[in-house]
Design an enzyme around this catalytic site. Structure first.
Site, PDB file in Angstrom:
ATOM      1  N   ARG A 116       0.960  -1.375   0.054  1.00  0.00           N
ATOM      2  CA  ARG A 116      -0.152  -0.100  -0.073  1.00  0.00           C
ATOM      3  C   ARG A 116       0.807   1.313   0.096  1.00  0.00           C
ATOM      4  NH1 ARG A 116      -3.339  -2.795  -1.628  1.00  0.00           N
ATOM      5  NH2 ARG A 116      -5.240  -3.293  -0.737  1.00  0.00           N
ATOM      6  N   GLU A 168       0.900   6.731  -2.753  1.00  0.00           N
ATOM      7  CA  GLU A 168      -0.203   7.731  -1.606  1.00  0.00           C
ATOM      8  C   GLU A 168       0.125   8.948  -2.397  1.00  0.00           C
ATOM      9  OE1 GLU A 168      -0.884   7.572   2.724  1.00  0.00           O
ATOM     10  OE2 GLU A 168       0.996   8.511   2.505  1.00  0.00           O
ATOM     11  N   HIS A 183      -1.836  -0.168  -9.875  1.00  0.00           N
ATOM     12  CA  HIS A 183      -2.696  -1.294  -8.752  1.00  0.00           C
ATOM     13  C   HIS A 183      -2.945  -2.635  -9.746  1.00  0.00           C
ATOM     14  CE1 HIS A 183      -4.293  -1.427  -4.609  1.00  0.00           C
ATOM     15  NE2 HIS A 183      -4.147  -2.723  -5.012  1.00  0.00           N
TER      16      HIS A 183
HETATM   17  N1  LIG Z   1      -1.139  -4.626  -5.286  1.00  0.00           N
HETATM   18  C1  LIG Z   1      -1.912  -5.445  -5.365  1.00  0.00           C
HETATM   19  O1  LIG Z   1      -2.795  -5.365  -6.249  1.00  0.00           O
HETATM   20  C2  LIG Z   1      -2.421  -6.099  -3.897  1.00  0.00           C
HETATM   21  C3  LIG Z   1      -3.095  -7.290  -3.811  1.00  0.00           C
HETATM   22  C4  LIG Z   1      -3.300  -7.893  -2.639  1.00  0.00           C
HETATM   23  C5  LIG Z   1      -2.782  -7.478  -1.656  1.00  0.00           C
HETATM   24  N2  LIG Z   1      -1.894  -6.152  -1.630  1.00  0.00           N
HETATM   25  C6  LIG Z   1      -1.201  -5.705  -0.405  1.00  0.00           C
HETATM   26  O2  LIG Z   1      -0.164  -6.619  -0.071  1.00  0.00           O
HETATM   27  C7  LIG Z   1       0.233  -6.602   1.341  1.00  0.00           C
HETATM   28  C8  LIG Z   1       0.162  -7.866   1.929  1.00  0.00           C
HETATM   29  O3  LIG Z   1      -1.181  -8.624   1.848  1.00  0.00           O
HETATM   30  P1  LIG Z   1      -1.437 -10.003   2.199  1.00  0.00           P
HETATM   31  O4  LIG Z   1      -2.719 -10.389   2.245  1.00  0.00           O
HETATM   32  O5  LIG Z   1      -0.352 -11.100   1.895  1.00  0.00           O
HETATM   33  O6  LIG Z   1      -1.084  -9.596   3.735  1.00  0.00           O
HETATM   34  P2  LIG Z   1      -1.531 -10.686   5.176  1.00  0.00           P
HETATM   35  O7  LIG Z   1      -2.819 -10.134   5.884  1.00  0.00           O
HETATM   36  O8  LIG Z   1      -1.098 -12.003   4.937  1.00  0.00           O
HETATM   37  O9  LIG Z   1      -0.373  -9.888   6.113  1.00  0.00           O
HETATM   38  C9  LIG Z   1      -0.242 -10.197   7.499  1.00  0.00           C
HETATM   39  C10 LIG Z   1       1.261 -10.414   7.998  1.00  0.00           C
HETATM   40  O10 LIG Z   1       2.071  -9.182   7.958  1.00  0.00           O
HETATM   41  C11 LIG Z   1       2.983  -9.072   8.599  1.00  0.00           C
HETATM   42  N3  LIG Z   1       3.369  -8.059   9.463  1.00  0.00           N
HETATM   43  C12 LIG Z   1       2.409  -7.371  10.023  1.00  0.00           C
HETATM   44  N4  LIG Z   1       2.769  -6.193  10.497  1.00  0.00           N
HETATM   45  C13 LIG Z   1       4.161  -6.021   9.967  1.00  0.00           C
HETATM   46  C14 LIG Z   1       5.100  -5.066  10.034  1.00  0.00           C
HETATM   47  N5  LIG Z   1       4.927  -4.024  10.750  1.00  0.00           N
HETATM   48  N6  LIG Z   1       6.388  -5.164   9.549  1.00  0.00           N
HETATM   49  C15 LIG Z   1       6.432  -6.514   8.724  1.00  0.00           C
HETATM   50  N7  LIG Z   1       5.677  -7.306   8.628  1.00  0.00           N
HETATM   51  C16 LIG Z   1       4.399  -7.279   9.277  1.00  0.00           C
HETATM   52  C17 LIG Z   1       2.626 -10.316   9.664  1.00  0.00           C
HETATM   53  O11 LIG Z   1       3.292 -11.321   9.410  1.00  0.00           O
HETATM   54  C18 LIG Z   1       1.176 -10.610   9.489  1.00  0.00           C
HETATM   55  O12 LIG Z   1       0.834 -12.147   9.970  1.00  0.00           O
HETATM   56  C19 LIG Z   1      -0.916  -5.693   1.950  1.00  0.00           C
HETATM   57  O13 LIG Z   1      -0.393  -4.248   2.235  1.00  0.00           O
HETATM   58  C20 LIG Z   1      -2.122  -5.856   0.878  1.00  0.00           C
HETATM   59  O14 LIG Z   1      -2.828  -4.602   0.953  1.00  0.00           O
HETATM   60  C21 LIG Z   1      -1.758  -5.770  -2.697  1.00  0.00           C
END
Ligand SMILES: NC(=O)c1ccc[n+]([C@@H]2O[C@H](COP(=O)([O-])OP(=O)(O)OC[C@H]3O[C@@H](n4cnc5c(N)ncnc54)[C@H](O)[C@@H]3O)[C@@H](O)[C@H]2O)c1
Length: 341
Positions: free
Chosen positions: A252, A278, A299
């Site tokens: 993000r 952002e 995105h």
């Molecule tokens: N670009 C896109 O199209 C797209 C698509 C899907 C997700 N995303 C983004 O990708 C990112 C990851 O998504 P996800 O579903 O794998 O997340 P997720 O919900 O699996 O991530 C949770 C994990 O992140 C880790 N975490 C939490 N706080 C942290 C910190 N301060 N520093 C480092 N690690 C930390 C922990 O291991 C936690 O369990 C998110 O920001 C999501 O919004 C982007």
């Protein structure tokens, strides 16, 4: 040995934005939907207060949600007295699953694991292409239109023993680490929730965020957007990154101080691959659109096009598990939301 009970076809209502159903479900997926759920696939609810949906919602045991599903407020839930479960055919449920859902004791599943794969694929492609300096080579060739000496052109380039710093062993971060395994790369990981042992099992060396910034040729961000992750890469941390390093952000935009990053990119000291920013969309005059050392995409790393079919089938798998009385493969738990996407 326990045998799962006979599959049931739960009464299910689709709730998502207009056009989302057609993007998710092709003919085969619609057939499968009919096999696993008792549903009217022609009915797509985009407004829980609409009078014409009252009867369908009153009978719904399951909601199959997608992008654009309106928030499931207490008032919306009152119209669904039989509702037991929400299965989301996309990633994060933050936009529509409210506290009222948890208070009602609803179970929730999401296809976030299926959505992680295309983001991880995009990331690995970005890491390998930027390591090889493919965009520099393309630009030089386009500008000079002659044979270029690879010893000059790609001095210092290549993916042999480079260091990749992964921020967040999230679903996506773990996929990235797994996909990077066959390459000759060293992987560092920063994640406050992951033990040294677990990082080792994943195949990464756990480090502090500052050490990761200092030591990585490519930093790739996969942590969720949370108060604690706002501007994780601020001016000071960006300044730790070595000259010529690349920042990949598919997470993000808020995790990076855009102004500070833009200054580093304009100076040419750092490179970036940015799928999120952002603000998103950057202002029309932003240098991010035109800088030669920036790959900016709108995105698109998550599921798009035929990848939506993967989300649909992941959600149908969950509905099928629900109908068989089995636990979800991708459950969403209220207590984990404070540290997840
Ligand atoms: N670009 C896109 O199209 C797209 C698509 C899907 C997700 N995303 C983004 O990708 C990112 C990851 O998504 P996800 O579903 O794998 O997340 P997720 O919900 O699996 O991530 C949770 C994990 O992140 C880790 N975490 C939490 N706080 C942290 C910190 N301060 N520093 C480092 N690690 C930390 C922990 O291991 C936690 O369990 C998110 O920001 C999501 O919004 C982007």
């Amino acid at each position: 040995m326990t045998t799962p009970s006979t599959p049931r076809r739960p009464r299910t209502v689709l709730a998502m934005g207009p056009r989302v159903r057609d993007a998710l479900f092709d003919a085969a997926a619609l057939d499968r939907l009919a096999a696993v759920a008792d549903t009217d696939p022609a009915l797509v609810v985009g407004d829980f207060a609409a009078a014409e949906h009252a009867a369908a919602l009153a009978g719904a045991e399951a909601l199959l949600t997608g992008w654009g599903c309106p928030p499931l407020t207490a008032a919306a839930l009152e119209r669904m007295p039989r509702l037991r479960t929400i299965v989301h055919a996309a990633g994060s449920v933050r936009h529509h699953v409210t506290d009222a859902c948890w208070e009602r004791g609803l179970t929730v599943a999401s296809a976030a694991a299926a959505n992680a794969l295309p983001v991880a694929e995009y990331t690995v492609a970005a890491i390998l292409f930027t390591g090889k300096r493919v965009f520099d080579a393309q630009r030089a060739y386009r500008e000079q239109r002659r044979r270029l000496d690879p010893l000059d052109l790609l001095a210092g380039a290549g993916n042999y023993r480079r260091t990749v710093g992964v921020v967040g062993a999230s679903r996506i971060g773990r996929r990235v680490i797994g996909l990077l395994r066959p390459f000759d790369l060293r992987v560092l990981l920063h994640d406050p929730y992951v033990t040294r042992e677990e990082a080792g099992r994943l195949g990464a060396r756990p480090v502090s965020l500052d050490e990761l910034a200092l030591s990585s040729d490519v930093v790739t961000i996969h942590a969720p957007e949370l108060p604690a992750t706002r501007h994780l890469f601020d001016r000071a941390r960006l300044a730790l990154m070595p000259d010529g390093a690349t920042l990949v952000n598919t997470a993000r935009g808020s995790l990076v101080d855009t102004e500070a990053l833009t200054a580093e990119l304009v100076s040419g000291r750092l490179n970036a691959v940015l799928d999120v920013t952002e603000p998103e969309v950057p202002p029309a005059g932003s240098p991010l659109y035109d800088l030669p050392n920036v790959l900016l995409t709108p995105h698109v790393a998550g599921s798009l096009g035929n990848e939506l079919g993967r989300l649909a089938h992941a959600a149908l798998d969950e509905l099928e598990r629900y109908g068989r009385g089995l636990p979800f493969a991708g459950p969403v738990r209220a207590e984990e939301l404070a540290r997840s996407a």
